[in-house]
Design a protein around this motif. Structure first.
Motif, mmCIF file in Angstrom:
data_model
loop_
_atom_site.group_PDB
_atom_site.id
_atom_site.type_symbol
_atom_site.label_atom_id
_atom_site.label_comp_id
_atom_site.label_asym_id
_atom_site.label_seq_id
_atom_site.Cartn_x
_atom_site.Cartn_y
_atom_site.Cartn_z
ATOM 1 N N SER A 129 -2.538 4.721 -7.181
ATOM 2 C CA SER A 129 -1.800 4.582 -6.505
ATOM 3 C C SER A 129 -1.821 5.539 -5.047
ATOM 4 O O SER A 129 -1.260 5.339 -3.870
ATOM 5 N N GLU A 130 -1.283 7.073 -5.730
ATOM 6 C CA GLU A 130 -1.583 8.316 -4.910
ATOM 7 C C GLU A 130 -3.118 8.347 -4.578
ATOM 8 O O GLU A 130 -2.688 8.580 -3.462
ATOM 9 N N SER A 131 -3.909 7.667 -4.830
ATOM 10 C CA SER A 131 -4.929 8.410 -4.528
ATOM 11 C C SER A 131 -5.401 7.350 -2.814
ATOM 12 O O SER A 131 -5.573 7.233 -1.663
ATOM 13 N N LEU A 132 -4.323 6.095 -3.179
ATOM 14 C CA LEU A 132 -4.732 5.371 -1.618
ATOM 15 C C LEU A 132 -3.836 5.810 -0.970
ATOM 16 O O LEU A 132 -4.104 5.406 0.077
ATOM 17 N N LEU A 133 -2.485 5.780 -1.393
ATOM 18 C CA LEU A 133 -1.757 6.534 0.433
ATOM 19 C C LEU A 133 -2.592 7.892 0.320
ATOM 20 O O LEU A 133 -2.343 7.834 1.678
ATOM 21 N N GLU A 134 -3.368 8.845 0.555
ATOM 22 C CA GLU A 134 -4.173 10.204 0.396
ATOM 23 C C GLU A 134 -4.844 9.340 1.635
ATOM 24 O O GLU A 134 -5.189 10.396 2.335
ATOM 25 N N ALA A 192 5.489 0.266 -3.275
ATOM 26 C CA ALA A 192 5.817 -0.341 -2.510
ATOM 27 C C ALA A 192 5.544 0.126 -0.608
ATOM 28 O O ALA A 192 5.266 -0.405 -0.378
ATOM 29 N N LEU A 193 5.145 1.438 -1.240
ATOM 30 C CA LEU A 193 4.916 2.200 0.184
ATOM 31 C C LEU A 193 3.631 1.068 -0.034
ATOM 32 O O LEU A 193 3.401 1.006 1.633
ATOM 33 N N ALA A 221 0.246 -2.640 3.482
ATOM 34 C CA ALA A 221 -0.724 -3.974 3.862
ATOM 35 C C ALA A 221 0.199 -4.865 4.380
ATOM 36 O O ALA A 221 -0.532 -5.670 5.178
ATOM 37 N N ALA A 222 1.304 -5.391 4.200
ATOM 38 C CA ALA A 222 1.934 -6.682 4.774
ATOM 39 C C ALA A 222 1.716 -6.236 6.291
ATOM 40 O O ALA A 222 1.627 -7.345 7.265
ATOM 41 N N SER A 223 2.165 -4.837 6.831
ATOM 42 C CA SER A 223 2.441 -4.217 8.222
ATOM 43 C C SER A 223 1.105 -4.293 9.106
ATOM 44 O O SER A 223 1.426 -4.927 9.921
ATOM 45 N N GLU A 224 -0.187 -4.436 8.358
ATOM 46 C CA GLU A 224 -1.568 -4.020 8.911
ATOM 47 C C GLU A 224 -3.056 -5.316 7.913
ATOM 48 O O GLU A 224 -3.294 -5.626 8.558
#
Length: 396
Positions: free
Chosen positions: A372-377, A335-336, A341-344
Protein backbone atom coordinates in the motif's frame (compact mmCIF):
# COMPACT_ATOMS: atom_id res chain seq x y z
CA UNK A 1 11.49 -28.75 27.33
CA UNK A 2 12.72 -31.42 24.90
CA UNK A 3 15.28 -33.98 26.03
CA UNK A 4 18.58 -33.25 24.28
CA UNK A 5 20.22 -36.40 22.85
CA UNK A 6 23.55 -37.16 24.54
CA UNK A 7 25.37 -37.12 21.23
CA UNK A 8 24.21 -33.54 20.69
CA UNK A 9 24.35 -32.21 24.23
CA UNK A 10 28.11 -31.73 24.19
CA UNK A 11 28.03 -29.93 20.86
CA UNK A 12 25.35 -27.30 21.52
CA UNK A 13 22.58 -26.39 23.89
CA UNK A 14 18.89 -26.89 23.30
CA UNK A 15 17.95 -24.77 20.21
CA UNK A 16 15.03 -23.15 22.06
CA UNK A 17 17.49 -21.86 24.67
CA UNK A 18 19.85 -20.68 21.95
CA UNK A 19 17.02 -18.89 20.19
CA UNK A 20 15.98 -17.13 23.39
CA UNK A 21 19.55 -15.99 24.10
CA UNK A 22 20.01 -14.92 20.45
CA UNK A 23 16.90 -12.75 20.48
CA UNK A 24 18.01 -11.16 23.75
CA UNK A 25 21.44 -10.40 22.28
CA UNK A 26 19.89 -8.87 19.15
CA UNK A 27 17.53 -6.76 21.26
CA UNK A 28 20.49 -5.47 23.25
CA UNK A 29 22.29 -4.52 20.04
CA UNK A 30 24.87 -7.32 20.03
CA UNK A 31 24.37 -8.10 16.35
CA UNK A 32 27.32 -10.40 15.70
CA UNK A 33 26.80 -12.62 18.75
CA UNK A 34 23.03 -12.61 18.28
CA UNK A 35 23.23 -13.70 14.65
CA UNK A 36 25.76 -16.41 15.44
CA UNK A 37 23.48 -17.87 18.10
CA UNK A 38 20.42 -17.52 15.86
CA UNK A 39 22.15 -19.56 13.16
CA UNK A 40 23.18 -22.21 15.68
CA UNK A 41 19.60 -22.41 16.91
CA UNK A 42 18.32 -22.83 13.34
CA UNK A 43 20.78 -25.67 12.72
CA UNK A 44 19.80 -27.22 16.03
CA UNK A 45 16.12 -27.22 15.12
CA UNK A 46 16.97 -28.75 11.75
CA UNK A 47 18.99 -31.53 13.40
CA UNK A 48 16.02 -32.31 15.65
CA UNK A 49 13.74 -32.46 12.60
CA UNK A 50 11.83 -29.32 13.60
CA UNK A 51 11.93 -27.90 10.11
CA UNK A 52 9.22 -25.29 10.56
CA UNK A 53 11.09 -23.56 13.38
CA UNK A 54 14.38 -23.99 11.51
CA UNK A 55 12.93 -22.43 8.35
CA UNK A 56 11.61 -19.46 10.31
CA UNK A 57 14.98 -18.80 11.96
CA UNK A 58 16.96 -19.17 8.73
CA UNK A 59 14.57 -16.66 7.14
CA UNK A 60 14.88 -14.23 10.06
CA UNK A 61 18.66 -14.59 10.04
CA UNK A 62 18.80 -13.75 6.34
CA UNK A 63 16.47 -10.77 6.69
CA UNK A 64 18.36 -9.28 9.63
CA UNK A 65 21.71 -9.80 7.90
CA UNK A 66 20.43 -8.17 4.72
CA UNK A 67 18.96 -5.22 6.61
CA UNK A 68 22.16 -4.60 8.54
CA UNK A 69 24.70 -5.20 5.74
CA UNK A 70 22.75 -4.53 2.54
CA UNK A 71 24.67 -7.46 1.03
CA UNK A 72 22.30 -9.88 -0.68
CA UNK A 73 25.08 -12.41 -1.31
CA UNK A 74 25.71 -12.80 2.42
CA UNK A 75 22.00 -13.37 3.06
CA UNK A 76 21.39 -15.68 0.11
CA UNK A 77 22.50 -19.03 1.67
CA UNK A 78 20.29 -18.77 4.74
CA UNK A 79 17.31 -17.44 2.75
CA UNK A 80 17.60 -20.28 0.22
CA UNK A 81 17.92 -22.79 3.05
CA UNK A 82 14.68 -21.42 4.51
CA UNK A 83 12.89 -21.53 1.15
CA UNK A 84 13.73 -25.18 0.52
CA UNK A 85 12.79 -26.18 4.05
CA UNK A 86 9.41 -24.49 3.51
CA UNK A 87 9.01 -26.29 0.17
CA UNK A 88 9.60 -29.61 1.94
CA UNK A 89 7.03 -28.63 4.57
CA UNK A 90 4.52 -27.81 1.79
CA UNK A 91 5.04 -31.24 0.20
CA UNK A 92 4.41 -32.93 3.52
CA UNK A 93 1.37 -30.81 4.29
CA UNK A 94 -0.45 -31.40 0.99
CA UNK A 95 0.05 -35.16 1.32
CA UNK A 96 -2.25 -35.17 4.36
CA UNK A 97 -5.93 -36.03 4.21
CA UNK A 98 -6.88 -32.73 5.86
CA UNK A 99 -4.99 -29.57 4.89
CA UNK A 100 -4.77 -26.53 7.14
CA UNK A 101 -4.93 -23.63 4.68
CA UNK A 102 -3.71 -21.11 7.23
CA UNK A 103 -0.48 -23.08 7.61
CA UNK A 104 -0.24 -23.62 3.84
CA UNK A 105 -0.69 -19.87 3.26
CA UNK A 106 2.16 -19.10 5.63
CA UNK A 107 4.53 -21.56 3.97
CA UNK A 108 3.70 -20.52 0.39
CA UNK A 109 3.86 -16.79 1.07
CA UNK A 110 7.19 -17.20 2.87
CA UNK A 111 8.67 -19.03 -0.13
CA UNK A 112 7.54 -16.33 -2.54
CA UNK A 113 8.70 -13.55 -0.21
CA UNK A 114 12.17 -15.12 -0.09
CA UNK A 115 12.51 -15.43 -3.87
CA UNK A 116 11.18 -11.89 -4.25
CA UNK A 117 13.82 -10.66 -1.77
CA UNK A 118 16.50 -12.53 -3.72
CA UNK A 119 15.27 -11.02 -7.02
CA UNK A 120 14.99 -14.61 -8.28
CA UNK A 121 12.39 -14.15 -11.01
CA UNK A 122 12.78 -17.69 -12.34
CA UNK A 123 11.90 -19.39 -9.04
CA UNK A 124 9.29 -16.75 -8.26
CA UNK A 125 7.45 -17.62 -11.49
CA UNK A 126 8.03 -21.35 -11.07
CA UNK A 127 6.73 -21.72 -7.55
CA UNK A 128 4.11 -18.99 -7.86
CA UNK A 129 2.60 -20.94 -10.77
CA UNK A 130 2.78 -24.22 -8.84
CA UNK A 131 1.10 -22.69 -5.80
CA UNK A 132 -1.64 -21.12 -7.92
CA UNK A 133 -2.43 -24.48 -9.53
CA UNK A 134 -2.30 -26.17 -6.11
CA UNK A 135 -4.82 -23.73 -4.65
CA UNK A 136 -7.09 -24.08 -7.69
CA UNK A 137 -7.10 -27.87 -7.23
CA UNK A 138 -7.81 -27.41 -3.52
CA UNK A 139 -10.73 -25.15 -4.37
CA UNK A 140 -12.19 -27.81 -6.65
CA UNK A 141 -11.73 -30.47 -3.96
CA UNK A 142 -13.43 -28.39 -1.27
CA UNK A 143 -16.28 -27.49 -3.63
CA UNK A 144 -16.80 -31.16 -4.38
CA UNK A 145 -16.94 -31.86 -0.66
CA UNK A 146 -19.48 -29.06 -0.16
CA UNK A 147 -17.12 -27.00 1.99
CA UNK A 148 -17.88 -23.53 0.57
CA UNK A 149 -15.82 -21.60 3.13
CA UNK A 150 -12.59 -23.51 2.48
CA UNK A 151 -13.24 -23.51 -1.28
CA UNK A 152 -13.51 -19.73 -1.29
CA UNK A 153 -10.30 -19.42 0.72
CA UNK A 154 -8.42 -21.63 -1.73
CA UNK A 155 -9.82 -19.93 -4.84
CA UNK A 156 -8.87 -16.50 -3.45
CA UNK A 157 -5.27 -17.60 -3.01
CA UNK A 158 -5.23 -19.08 -6.53
CA UNK A 159 -6.64 -15.80 -7.87
CA UNK A 160 -3.98 -13.67 -6.16
CA UNK A 161 -1.10 -15.88 -7.35
CA UNK A 162 -2.34 -15.99 -10.96
CA UNK A 163 -2.90 -12.21 -10.88
CA UNK A 164 0.56 -11.47 -9.50
CA UNK A 165 2.09 -13.69 -12.18
CA UNK A 166 0.12 -11.96 -14.94
CA UNK A 167 -1.47 -15.31 -15.80
CA UNK A 168 -4.84 -14.85 -17.53
CA UNK A 169 -6.21 -17.86 -15.64
CA UNK A 170 -7.08 -15.41 -12.87
CA UNK A 171 -10.23 -14.57 -14.85
CA UNK A 172 -11.45 -18.17 -14.68
CA UNK A 173 -10.94 -18.13 -10.91
CA UNK A 174 -12.74 -14.77 -10.70
CA UNK A 175 -15.77 -16.33 -12.43
CA UNK A 176 -15.82 -19.14 -9.86
CA UNK A 177 -15.55 -16.68 -6.99
CA UNK A 178 -18.42 -14.57 -8.34
CA UNK A 179 -20.50 -17.75 -8.43
CA UNK A 180 -19.64 -19.07 -4.96
CA UNK A 181 -19.87 -15.67 -3.28
CA UNK A 182 -23.20 -15.14 -5.02
CA UNK A 183 -24.45 -18.39 -3.49
CA UNK A 184 -23.22 -17.28 -0.08
CA UNK A 185 -24.90 -13.86 -0.42
CA UNK A 186 -28.28 -15.43 -1.19
CA UNK A 187 -27.88 -17.90 1.66
CA UNK A 188 -27.07 -15.10 4.13
CA UNK A 189 -30.00 -13.00 2.94
CA UNK A 190 -32.37 -15.93 3.45
CA UNK A 191 -31.18 -16.10 7.06
CA UNK A 192 -31.43 -12.30 7.40
CA UNK A 193 -27.70 -12.18 8.14
CA UNK A 194 -27.22 -8.74 6.60
CA UNK A 195 -23.58 -8.39 7.61
CA UNK A 196 -22.71 -11.74 6.06
CA UNK A 197 -24.67 -10.85 2.93
CA UNK A 198 -22.94 -7.47 2.69
CA UNK A 199 -19.50 -9.06 2.90
CA UNK A 200 -20.45 -11.59 0.23
CA UNK A 201 -21.87 -8.95 -2.14
CA UNK A 202 -18.73 -6.88 -1.60
CA UNK A 203 -16.61 -9.82 -2.74
CA UNK A 204 -18.92 -10.44 -5.70
CA UNK A 205 -18.30 -6.82 -6.69
CA UNK A 206 -14.52 -7.19 -6.36
CA UNK A 207 -14.32 -10.19 -8.69
CA UNK A 208 -16.97 -8.84 -11.07
CA UNK A 209 -14.66 -5.88 -11.72
CA UNK A 210 -11.91 -8.21 -12.93
CA UNK A 211 -14.34 -9.59 -15.50
CA UNK A 212 -16.13 -6.44 -16.70
CA UNK A 213 -14.10 -3.49 -15.40
CA UNK A 214 -15.20 -0.56 -13.24
CA UNK A 215 -18.68 -0.48 -14.77
CA UNK A 216 -22.35 -0.70 -13.79
CA UNK A 217 -22.06 -4.39 -12.80
CA UNK A 218 -19.38 -3.62 -10.24
CA UNK A 219 -21.08 -0.49 -8.95
CA UNK A 220 -24.46 -2.22 -8.60
CA UNK A 221 -22.97 -5.06 -6.53
CA UNK A 222 -21.02 -2.63 -4.36
CA UNK A 223 -24.17 -0.56 -3.81
CA UNK A 224 -26.01 -3.74 -2.75
CA UNK A 225 -23.21 -4.48 -0.30
CA UNK A 226 -23.46 -0.96 1.10
CA UNK A 227 -27.20 -1.20 1.68
CA UNK A 228 -26.78 -4.50 3.50
CA UNK A 229 -24.02 -3.06 5.69
CA UNK A 230 -26.47 -0.26 6.56
CA UNK A 231 -29.17 -2.78 7.43
CA UNK A 232 -26.75 -4.66 9.65
CA UNK A 233 -25.71 -1.40 11.36
CA UNK A 234 -29.34 -0.57 12.17
CA UNK A 235 -29.75 -3.96 13.80
CA UNK A 236 -26.58 -3.46 15.86
CA UNK A 237 -27.79 0.02 16.88
CA UNK A 238 -31.16 -1.36 17.99
CA UNK A 239 -29.26 -3.78 20.23
CA UNK A 240 -27.30 -0.92 21.77
CA UNK A 241 -23.95 -1.99 20.29
CA UNK A 242 -22.47 1.33 19.13
CA UNK A 243 -19.03 -0.16 18.59
CA UNK A 244 -20.30 -2.69 16.03
CA UNK A 245 -22.63 -0.07 14.55
CA UNK A 246 -19.73 2.24 13.69
CA UNK A 247 -17.64 -0.58 12.24
CA UNK A 248 -20.47 -1.54 9.89
CA UNK A 249 -21.19 2.08 8.94
CA UNK A 250 -17.57 2.71 7.94
CA UNK A 251 -17.78 -0.36 5.70
CA UNK A 252 -21.05 0.96 4.24
CA UNK A 253 -19.43 4.34 3.63
CA UNK A 254 -16.62 2.84 1.56
CA UNK A 255 -18.92 0.50 -0.34
CA UNK A 256 -21.08 3.50 -1.34
CA UNK A 257 -17.93 5.40 -2.22
CA UNK A 258 -16.76 2.66 -4.59
CA UNK A 259 -20.31 2.38 -5.97
CA UNK A 260 -20.10 6.02 -7.00
CA UNK A 261 -22.82 7.11 -4.56
CA UNK A 262 -20.73 9.92 -3.10
CA UNK A 263 -23.67 11.77 -1.57
CA UNK A 264 -24.75 8.76 0.49
CA UNK A 265 -21.14 7.96 1.42
CA UNK A 266 -20.62 11.50 2.72
CA UNK A 267 -23.83 11.50 4.74
CA UNK A 268 -22.92 8.22 6.41
CA UNK A 269 -19.31 9.31 6.95
CA UNK A 270 -20.27 12.56 8.70
CA UNK A 271 -22.76 10.86 11.03
CA UNK A 272 -20.38 7.97 11.74
CA UNK A 273 -17.54 10.35 12.63
CA UNK A 274 -19.77 11.99 15.26
CA UNK A 275 -20.80 8.63 16.67
CA UNK A 276 -17.18 7.45 16.74
CA UNK A 277 -16.12 10.41 18.86
CA UNK A 278 -18.69 9.31 21.44
CA UNK A 279 -17.52 5.68 21.35
CA UNK A 280 -13.87 6.72 21.66
CA UNK A 281 -14.61 8.82 24.75
CA UNK A 282 -16.39 5.83 26.32
CA UNK A 283 -13.48 3.44 25.73
CA UNK A 284 -10.96 6.03 26.90
CA UNK A 285 -13.00 6.55 30.08
CA UNK A 286 -12.96 2.79 30.66
CA UNK A 287 -9.20 2.77 30.00
CA UNK A 288 -9.71 0.22 27.24
CA UNK A 289 -6.98 1.71 25.10
CA UNK A 290 -6.84 -1.10 22.56
CA UNK A 291 -10.51 -0.66 21.63
CA UNK A 292 -10.10 3.12 21.73
CA UNK A 293 -7.22 2.93 19.25
CA UNK A 294 -9.28 0.68 16.96
CA UNK A 295 -12.05 3.28 16.93
CA UNK A 296 -9.54 6.08 16.32
CA UNK A 297 -8.43 4.20 13.20
CA UNK A 298 -12.08 3.88 12.13
CA UNK A 299 -12.48 7.64 12.67
CA UNK A 300 -9.45 8.21 10.44
CA UNK A 301 -11.01 5.96 7.79
CA UNK A 302 -14.39 7.70 8.07
CA UNK A 303 -12.78 11.13 7.60
CA UNK A 304 -10.74 9.98 4.61
CA UNK A 305 -13.92 8.57 3.03
CA UNK A 306 -15.66 11.96 3.10
CA UNK A 307 -12.63 13.78 1.73
CA UNK A 308 -11.47 15.28 5.04
CA UNK A 309 -7.97 14.21 4.17
CA UNK A 310 -6.13 16.70 6.38
CA UNK A 311 -8.38 15.96 9.37
CA UNK A 312 -7.62 12.23 9.58
CA UNK A 313 -4.04 12.81 10.71
CA UNK A 314 -4.86 13.82 14.30
CA UNK A 315 -6.94 10.72 15.25
CA UNK A 316 -4.48 8.51 13.34
CA UNK A 317 -1.54 9.89 15.31
CA UNK A 318 -3.46 9.47 18.57
CA UNK A 319 -4.31 5.85 17.64
CA UNK A 320 -0.65 5.00 17.10
CA UNK A 321 0.29 6.70 20.37
CA UNK A 322 -2.41 4.70 22.16
CA UNK A 323 -1.83 1.27 20.63
CA UNK A 324 0.42 1.13 17.59
CA UNK A 325 0.36 -1.69 15.04
CA UNK A 326 1.48 -2.40 11.48
CA UNK A 327 -2.09 -3.41 10.62
CA UNK A 328 -3.34 0.09 11.50
CA UNK A 329 -0.75 1.68 9.23
CA UNK A 330 -1.76 -0.58 6.37
CA UNK A 331 -5.48 0.04 6.92
CA UNK A 332 -5.14 3.82 6.74
CA UNK A 333 -3.13 3.57 3.54
CA UNK A 334 -5.73 1.24 2.03
CA UNK A 335 -8.45 3.76 2.97
CA UNK A 336 -6.52 6.46 1.10
CA UNK A 337 -6.16 4.16 -1.90
CA UNK A 338 -9.91 3.43 -1.91
CA UNK A 339 -10.72 7.12 -1.74
CA UNK A 340 -8.39 7.89 -4.65
CA UNK A 341 -9.55 4.90 -6.67
CA UNK A 342 -13.23 5.78 -6.19
CA UNK A 343 -12.63 9.44 -7.03
CA UNK A 344 -10.85 8.60 -10.28
CA UNK A 345 -12.15 5.08 -11.05
CA UNK A 346 -8.53 4.00 -10.97
CA UNK A 347 -8.43 0.23 -11.48
CA UNK A 348 -4.67 0.04 -11.07
CA UNK A 349 -4.97 1.29 -7.49
CA UNK A 350 -7.90 -1.05 -6.82
CA UNK A 351 -5.92 -4.05 -8.10
CA UNK A 352 -3.07 -3.30 -5.71
CA UNK A 353 -5.45 -2.52 -2.88
CA UNK A 354 -7.24 -5.86 -3.34
CA UNK A 355 -3.94 -7.72 -2.94
CA UNK A 356 -3.02 -5.60 0.10
CA UNK A 357 -6.34 -6.55 1.70
CA UNK A 358 -5.66 -10.20 0.85
CA UNK A 359 -2.39 -9.91 2.77
CA UNK A 360 -4.26 -8.44 5.75
CA UNK A 361 -6.76 -11.31 5.72
CA UNK A 362 -3.81 -13.73 5.72
CA UNK A 363 -2.14 -11.87 8.62
CA UNK A 364 0.72 -10.63 6.42
CA UNK A 365 0.45 -7.11 7.80
CA UNK A 366 3.95 -6.02 6.83
CA UNK A 367 3.46 -7.09 3.20
CA UNK A 368 0.15 -5.20 3.14
CA UNK A 369 1.90 -2.12 4.48
CA UNK A 370 4.75 -2.33 1.98
CA UNK A 371 2.41 -2.77 -0.99
CA UNK A 372 0.00 0.00 0.00
CA UNK A 373 2.90 2.36 0.69
CA UNK A 374 4.44 1.66 -2.73
CA UNK A 375 1.09 2.34 -4.42
CA UNK A 376 0.79 5.67 -2.60
CA UNK A 377 4.31 6.62 -3.62
CA UNK A 378 3.27 6.30 -7.26
CA UNK A 379 0.37 8.71 -6.75
CA UNK A 380 1.85 12.19 -6.97
CA UNK A 381 -1.56 13.75 -6.31
CA UNK A 382 -1.32 13.05 -2.59
CA UNK A 383 2.35 13.75 -1.98
CA UNK A 384 1.42 16.36 0.66
CA UNK A 385 -0.93 13.90 2.38
CA UNK A 386 1.70 11.18 2.36
CA UNK A 387 4.06 13.53 4.16
CA UNK A 388 1.38 14.23 6.77
CA UNK A 389 0.84 10.47 7.10
CA UNK A 390 4.53 9.88 7.73
CA UNK A 391 4.61 12.81 10.12
CA UNK A 392 1.87 11.19 12.23
CA UNK A 393 4.01 8.07 12.33
CA UNK A 394 7.09 9.99 13.41
CA UNK A 395 8.85 9.59 10.06
CA UNK A 396 10.07 12.83 8.54
Amino acid sequence: MREVPKVCAEVYNDPAELEEIALKKLKEGHLKDGLKLLLRAAKGYEDFGENERAAKLYMNFGKILLKRTGDLNKSRPSLLKSAYLYLDLIDRLISRVEIDQDVLDEYCLNVLEIFLTLNDEKNLQKYGSQFAALYEDLGETFMGAGDLREAIKAYESAFVYFKLLGDERYKKIAEKLVSVYGERAEEKLTKKDYEGAAEAFERVAVYTRYLFGYDSHYMEMMDTAARNFESASKLAYSEGDLSKTTTLLVRAEYAYLLAGNFKRAKLIGVNTARMLNQVIRTFMGEKDFKKASEKLIELSEALIGIGKIEDFVEPYKKALETFSSIKYRARVRIALLKYLAASEKDEYLLDGMDIAEYYLRRNRDYQALELSESLLEKSQKIDRIRKALHGAEGVY
